[in-house]
Design a protein around this motif. Sequence first.
Motif, PDB file in Angstrom:
ATOM      1  N   PHE A   1      -1.059   4.376  -0.291  1.00  0.00           N
ATOM      2  CA  PHE A   1      -2.244   4.142   0.721  1.00  0.00           C
ATOM      3  C   PHE A   1      -1.581   3.009   1.773  1.00  0.00           C
ATOM      4  O   PHE A   1      -2.168   2.094   1.638  1.00  0.00           O
ATOM      5  CB  PHE A   1      -3.397   3.444  -0.077  1.00  0.00           C
ATOM      6  CG  PHE A   1      -4.016   4.394  -0.867  1.00  0.00           C
ATOM      7  CD1 PHE A   1      -5.167   5.371  -0.415  1.00  0.00           C
ATOM      8  CD2 PHE A   1      -3.646   4.618  -2.169  1.00  0.00           C
ATOM      9  CE1 PHE A   1      -5.740   6.265  -1.057  1.00  0.00           C
ATOM     10  CE2 PHE A   1      -4.603   5.633  -3.025  1.00  0.00           C
ATOM     11  CZ  PHE A   1      -5.717   6.301  -2.335  1.00  0.00           C
ATOM     12  N   PRO A   2      -0.865   3.535   2.605  1.00  0.00           N
ATOM     13  CA  PRO A   2      -0.092   2.502   3.495  1.00  0.00           C
ATOM     14  C   PRO A   2      -1.494   2.108   4.494  1.00  0.00           C
ATOM     15  O   PRO A   2      -2.420   2.524   4.740  1.00  0.00           O
ATOM     16  CB  PRO A   2       0.457   3.595   4.546  1.00  0.00           C
ATOM     17  CG  PRO A   2       0.109   4.853   4.168  1.00  0.00           C
ATOM     18  CD  PRO A   2      -0.302   4.996   2.836  1.00  0.00           C
ATOM     19  N   THR A   3      -1.251   0.736   4.927  1.00  0.00           N
ATOM     20  CA  THR A   3      -2.407   0.068   5.736  1.00  0.00           C
ATOM     21  C   THR A   3      -1.999  -0.308   6.919  1.00  0.00           C
ATOM     22  O   THR A   3      -0.640  -0.841   7.183  1.00  0.00           O
ATOM     23  CB  THR A   3      -2.980  -0.991   4.707  1.00  0.00           C
ATOM     24  OG1 THR A   3      -2.104  -1.987   4.463  1.00  0.00           O
ATOM     25  CG2 THR A   3      -3.758  -0.730   3.368  1.00  0.00           C
TER      26      THR A   3
ATOM     27  N   GLU B   1     -11.438   6.317  -0.887  1.00  0.00           N
ATOM     28  CA  GLU B   1     -11.298   7.191   0.177  1.00  0.00           C
ATOM     29  C   GLU B   1     -12.252   8.341   0.244  1.00  0.00           C
ATOM     30  O   GLU B   1     -12.998   8.725   1.385  1.00  0.00           O
ATOM     31  CB  GLU B   1      -9.804   7.634   0.163  1.00  0.00           C
ATOM     32  CG  GLU B   1      -9.897   8.742   1.204  1.00  0.00           C
ATOM     33  CD  GLU B   1      -8.091   9.247   1.315  1.00  0.00           C
ATOM     34  OE1 GLU B   1      -7.854  10.014   2.171  1.00  0.00           O
ATOM     35  OE2 GLU B   1      -7.343   8.722   0.387  1.00  0.00           O
TER      36      GLU B   1
ATOM     37  N   HIS C   1      -6.619   1.485   5.539  1.00  0.00           N
ATOM     38  CA  HIS C   1      -6.039   2.677   5.387  1.00  0.00           C
ATOM     39  C   HIS C   1      -6.704   3.694   6.276  1.00  0.00           C
ATOM     40  O   HIS C   1      -7.803   4.032   6.052  1.00  0.00           O
ATOM     41  CB  HIS C   1      -5.886   3.102   4.041  1.00  0.00           C
ATOM     42  CG  HIS C   1      -5.385   4.612   3.664  1.00  0.00           C
ATOM     43  ND1 HIS C   1      -4.302   4.817   3.957  1.00  0.00           N
ATOM     44  CD2 HIS C   1      -6.203   5.600   3.334  1.00  0.00           C
ATOM     45  CE1 HIS C   1      -4.066   6.138   3.591  1.00  0.00           C
ATOM     46  NE2 HIS C   1      -5.211   6.584   3.425  1.00  0.00           N
TER      47      HIS C   1
ATOM     48  N   GLY D   1     -11.409   5.251   8.430  1.00  0.00           N
ATOM     49  CA  GLY D   1     -10.694   4.538   7.496  1.00  0.00           C
ATOM     50  C   GLY D   1     -11.371   3.740   6.264  1.00  0.00           C
ATOM     51  O   GLY D   1     -12.632   4.035   6.375  1.00  0.00           O
TER      52      GLY D   1
ATOM     53  N   GLU E   1      -6.860  -5.438   5.778  1.00  0.00           N
ATOM     54  CA  GLU E   1      -6.171  -4.256   5.871  1.00  0.00           C
ATOM     55  C   GLU E   1      -6.640  -2.924   5.664  1.00  0.00           C
ATOM     56  O   GLU E   1      -7.478  -2.795   4.964  1.00  0.00           O
ATOM     57  CB  GLU E   1      -4.853  -4.282   4.840  1.00  0.00           C
ATOM     58  CG  GLU E   1      -5.331  -4.804   3.439  1.00  0.00           C
ATOM     59  CD  GLU E   1      -4.256  -4.973   2.366  1.00  0.00           C
ATOM     60  OE1 GLU E   1      -3.126  -4.446   2.631  1.00  0.00           O
ATOM     61  OE2 GLU E   1      -4.700  -5.186   1.528  1.00  0.00           O
TER      62      GLU E   1
ATOM     63  N   GLY F   1       0.886  -1.143  -0.013  1.00  0.00           N
ATOM     64  CA  GLY F   1      -0.010   0.048   0.090  1.00  0.00           C
ATOM     65  C   GLY F   1       0.820   1.217  -0.022  1.00  0.00           C
ATOM     66  O   GLY F   1       0.541   2.436  -0.472  1.00  0.00           O
ATOM     67  N   ARG F   2       2.005   1.167   0.602  1.00  0.00           N
ATOM     68  CA  ARG F   2       3.034   2.363   0.739  1.00  0.00           C
ATOM     69  C   ARG F   2       3.413   2.799  -0.606  1.00  0.00           C
ATOM     70  O   ARG F   2       3.415   3.872  -0.825  1.00  0.00           O
ATOM     71  CB  ARG F   2       4.107   2.113   1.750  1.00  0.00           C
ATOM     72  CG  ARG F   2       3.601   1.816   3.029  1.00  0.00           C
ATOM     73  CD  ARG F   2       4.943   1.657   3.993  1.00  0.00           C
ATOM     74  NE  ARG F   2       4.406   1.157   5.401  1.00  0.00           N
ATOM     75  CZ  ARG F   2       4.443   1.995   6.107  1.00  0.00           C
ATOM     76  NH1 ARG F   2       4.580   3.242   5.885  1.00  0.00           N
ATOM     77  NH2 ARG F   2       3.941   1.710   7.515  1.00  0.00           N
TER      78      ARG F   2
END
Length: 318
Positions: free
Chosen positions: A210-212, A304, A263, A243, A261, A205-206
């Motif tokens: 979109f890091p999770t 999002e 975000h 999130g 997972e 995701g990073r």
Amino acid sequence: MPRDAYLTDESGLPPHVSGTVVTVGTFDGVHRGHRDVVERLVRRARTLKIPSVLVTFEPHPLEVVNLAAAPLLLTTHDEKQEVLAETGIDYLAVLPFTPRLAAYSAENFVEVILRRCFRLRELLIGYDHGFGRQRAGNVEVLKTLGSRDGFGVEVVDPVSGSDGHSISSTSIRRAIAGGDLDRAAEALGRLYSVSGRVVKGAQRGRTIGFPTLNLGGPPLRKLLPPEGVYAVRVQTPAGPIGGMMNLGPRPTFGDLTTSLEAHLFDTSGDFYGAEVRIDFVARLRETRKFASADQLAKQLAQDERDARKCVDSLKRSQ
């Protein structure tokens, strides 16, 4: 009667407690009907100025009696304890449910467990409750035992949902399995959720912005809603954070294992090792495979925006 393994001096009650008000059940989900029973239990105990005791079981009795018929759980053991901790009961007693306990007659269960171990003075039960071998301890049997042995029995009527039907763990499971989160939340009196420990993921995701936050594998025997992308509220050590979460595989990356997972919006930090609770706010879409990571990132940007609207709407309604 010979001394029983469950009848010990370690019942958890102080020696000076001479009587209690008790309720018994699996309490899976701790839904609005359960909460009504527990609230009445607490009020009655305070009126009598004696402790309240909630007796429940681990694992779910059907996992021992008839595993094939055992339902997936609305609340794991830890989740159930967390919800019950907020109810105001004085004591929570978790009995290991074993084949030996399953063989108890209703009379022996009341005598050995409730009266001798937990010092029962009054019993509150749901209208459809039954315990003891083959659930023979129904309302009529318990009232007969109460008259004979000198303890009161109060039967609590069902609580109805907005559809007019009685709220039950079974109907809530059906709603969740069908993806009807609003109906489940109405019956539970709170958002449906899943809890777990944050673990280190693949960190894909990073790479797409979109890091999770990744939960360890789905909790054993926990009922999850259908696979898809959800707007969520995550209860973290830093407080609740809005999130979006993918529940299911990650087909764009060729990963077909089920994962959870999330975000998190407007926050930083990895929360590795922390216990978190993820509340399901709304289902946004199904999980699907994208032709590239760039296309996935474009969809996640739309997800999002949609998830923020759902989370903001939740905040306004509370």
